[in-house]
Motif scaffolding. Structure first.
Motif, mmCIF file in Angstrom:
data_model
loop_
_atom_site.group_PDB
_atom_site.id
_atom_site.type_symbol
_atom_site.label_atom_id
_atom_site.label_comp_id
_atom_site.label_asym_id
_atom_site.label_seq_id
_atom_site.Cartn_x
_atom_site.Cartn_y
_atom_site.Cartn_z
ATOM 1 N N SER A 141 0.746 -1.220 0.041
ATOM 2 C CA SER A 141 -0.079 -0.097 -0.018
ATOM 3 C C SER A 141 0.923 1.339 0.015
ATOM 4 C CB SER A 141 -0.951 -0.055 1.374
ATOM 5 O OG SER A 141 -1.713 -1.142 1.156
ATOM 6 N N LEU A 142 1.968 1.130 -0.006
ATOM 7 C CA LEU A 142 2.996 2.391 0.037
ATOM 8 C C LEU A 142 3.052 3.115 -1.112
ATOM 9 C CD1 LEU A 142 4.852 3.758 2.299
ATOM 10 C CD2 LEU A 142 6.847 2.684 1.014
ATOM 11 N N LYS A 143 2.729 4.451 -0.985
ATOM 12 C CA LYS A 143 2.746 5.319 -1.967
ATOM 13 C C LYS A 143 3.610 6.440 -1.899
ATOM 14 C CE LYS A 143 -2.327 4.800 -3.548
ATOM 15 N NZ LYS A 143 -3.340 5.355 -3.668
ATOM 16 N N ILE A 144 4.181 6.774 -0.714
ATOM 17 C CA ILE A 144 5.066 7.913 -0.422
ATOM 18 C C ILE A 144 6.362 7.405 0.167
ATOM 19 C CG2 ILE A 144 5.317 10.101 0.479
ATOM 20 C CD1 ILE A 144 2.399 10.647 -0.122
ATOM 21 N N LEU A 145 7.370 7.530 0.034
ATOM 22 C CA LEU A 145 8.658 7.011 0.632
ATOM 23 C C LEU A 145 9.808 8.349 0.640
ATOM 24 C CD1 LEU A 145 10.233 5.139 2.207
ATOM 25 C CD2 LEU A 145 11.008 4.196 0.081
ATOM 26 N N ASP A 146 9.993 8.942 1.790
ATOM 27 C CA ASP A 146 10.879 9.964 1.892
ATOM 28 C C ASP A 146 12.091 9.412 2.731
ATOM 29 O OD1 ASP A 146 9.051 11.371 0.585
ATOM 30 O OD2 ASP A 146 8.473 12.777 1.828
ATOM 31 N N LEU A 147 13.339 9.567 2.342
ATOM 32 C CA LEU A 147 14.435 9.337 3.038
ATOM 33 C C LEU A 147 15.588 10.501 3.289
ATOM 34 C CD1 LEU A 147 15.386 5.903 1.686
ATOM 35 C CD2 LEU A 147 14.152 6.274 3.624
ATOM 36 N N TYR A 148 15.469 11.024 4.550
ATOM 37 C CA TYR A 148 16.118 12.631 4.680
ATOM 38 C C TYR A 148 17.393 12.640 5.299
ATOM 39 C CZ TYR A 148 12.141 15.434 2.651
ATOM 40 O OH TYR A 148 11.256 15.859 2.010
#
Length: 459
Positions: free
Chosen positions: A176-183
């Motif tokens: 279900s993952l639509k948004i992935l942010d690695l900061y």
């Protein structure tokens, strides 16, 4: 908060008619600290906060002496009776201490990594949809169940401890993952971990990778995903590698932002559906080791309709001797100038290749403390006019921002107005005091125009 509680008391009869679930959704909109305070409204409200759907708090704002008690409170909150499904879990754990405070509190607790792992597990068990974690931990514990969570829609991880990293487990499936942010200094234990994570998100649409630190392995970042629509990559760096590759295989990507470019980096791009790009080319050293990346970058985005560039990008292309990019479908171009006149010849040459350009936006001063005015060199522009290949033949809208009204800037506007024969709107944002603004406006409005339909708008 006292005002909020008073309003709740004044309207208690009316509000008390609402079901507990509705009340829980209402106070879920509050920060955790304020949500807990609603427990004093009445007996009925005493434990409603315990079933809120959003747990959002800043651990670094808690007095150090209270940290252990607060972590105990969160332990109870996650397992409270009657707990409803959890929609969002957001934790920010960044504390700034001066030297004296750091010494005085050196024996007090900071965020316990094991507790963080326990909270994430509890959130997954409650059907979590969004997880946002910002922290500074030299040992990052993320449970393996996070990477097989079927309900997770958005995940953002930011770790400001550059020495840490995490290993993606062998089994990854985030349906279900639509948004992935690695900061910011978020790094994997190996390059294989990153590839495994990106490729096992079958509905991923938005991926952000900022200040990514590679540690070991092949010296390669692979982003391969057929559903990805938006991708941002900024400040990628590999330790202990003389060269590395960024491989992007995203045939349905429509937006791409890229900032950076180390020496000996190589870009391999498959982005055939790309419509918009934002490029900030920033090599540490300008030499032939960067030519491959610059050439691959321009080839990989050649089909776009909208392009955002910085003046440093244009300058790099000039200095590296990279051929002027050809964008046959480009209709919308925006240039941000970070330094005075840096990259301006590149802009002039770039426009010569943009035969279908309809919208041009120039941000003349997008950097900090730029006092030197932008220098105008009319000769290359007249060459464009004489060649008949200028983008001015199709330009309909020009926007110029942070305009100070220097002689060179006015010459630039005068050239646009005299040669853009189908121009419909020229909008200029003047950056000056009121009196000078009036004089500049009067001067600009008096300039002759080749297009009878052109409106000059001063904002």
């Amino acid at each position: 908060m006292r005002t909020s509680v008073k309003l709740l008391k004044d309207n208690e009869c009316r509000i008390n008619e609402l079901p507990d679930g509705v009340l829980s959704n209402i106070i879920s909109l509050l920060p955790l600290k304020e949500a807990v305070r609603t427990s004093i409204v009445s007996k009925r409200w005493r434990y409603i906060y315990a079933s809120i759907s959003n747990i959002d708090f800043e651990f670094g704002a808690i007095p150090i002496a209270n940290e252990l008690g607060f972590m105990d409170f969160l332990d109870r909150l996650f397992i409270s009776p009657g707990r409803l499904p959890l929609r969002k879990f957001r934790l920010r754990c960044i504390r700034s201490l001066n030297g004296r405070e750091a010494f005085r509190h050196r024996h007090h607790a900071n965020l316990d990594p094991a507790r963080l792992e326990r909270w994430v597990c509890a959130a997954i068990g409650l059907g979590i949809q969004e997880i946002y974690l910002t922290f500074t931990l030299n040992q990052l514990l993320l449970p393996s169940s996070l990477f097989t969570c079927t309900t997770l829609v958005a995940l953002r991880l930011r770790n400001d401890h550059s020495a840490s990293g995490f290993q993606v487990p062998a089994k990854v499936w985030l349906p279900s993952l639509k948004i992935l942010d690695l900061y910011n200094s978020m790094c994997f234990s190996s390059d294989d971990s990153a590839e495994r994570l990106f490729s096992n998100c079958p509905v991923l649409e938005d991926l952000v990778i900022i200040s990514y630190m590679g540690r070991s392995g092949k010296g390669k970042l692979i982003v391969s995903n057929s559903t990805l629509k938006r991708l941002t990559i900024e400040s990628v760096n590999w330790r202990n590698h003389s060269s590395f590759e960024i491989v992007i295989d995203a045939p349905n990507l429509v937006y791409f932002k890229y900032a950076g470019c180390e020496e000996n980096s190589h870009l391999l791009l498959n982005m055939q559906s790309l419509a918009e790009a934002n490029i900030d080319f920033q090599p540490n050293v300008l030499d032939q080791n960067n030519v491959h990346s610059a050439s691959a970058l321009t080839r990989g985005i050649s089909n776009i309709h909208t392009l955002h560039l910085t003046s440093t990008t244009l300058f790099c292309f000039e200095e590296l001797g990279v051929p002027i990019p050809l964008f046959p479908n480009l209709t919308n171009l925006r240039i941000s100038f970070r330094e005075p006149f840096l990259g301006f010849p590149g802009l002039q040459n770039f426009l010569a290749q943009s035969h279908r350009l309809e919208i041009l936006v120039l941000e003349l001063r997008s950097g900090d403390d730029i006092d030197e005015p932008l220098k105008w060199n009319p000769d290359p522009w007249y060459e464009l006019k004489d060649s008949g290949a200028s983008c001015l033949l199709s330009l309909k809208t020009i926007e110029i921002r942070s305009f100070e009204g220097s002689e060179d800037e006015v010459k630039m506007v005068e050239y646009f107005l005299e040669n853009a024969r189908v121009l419909e709107k020229l909008e200029i944002q003047i950056w000056a005091e009121i009196e000078r603004r009036f004089l500049i406006s009067k001067q600009l409005l008096a300039l002759p125009r080749a297009s009878q339909k052109c409106r000059v708008i001063i904002v």
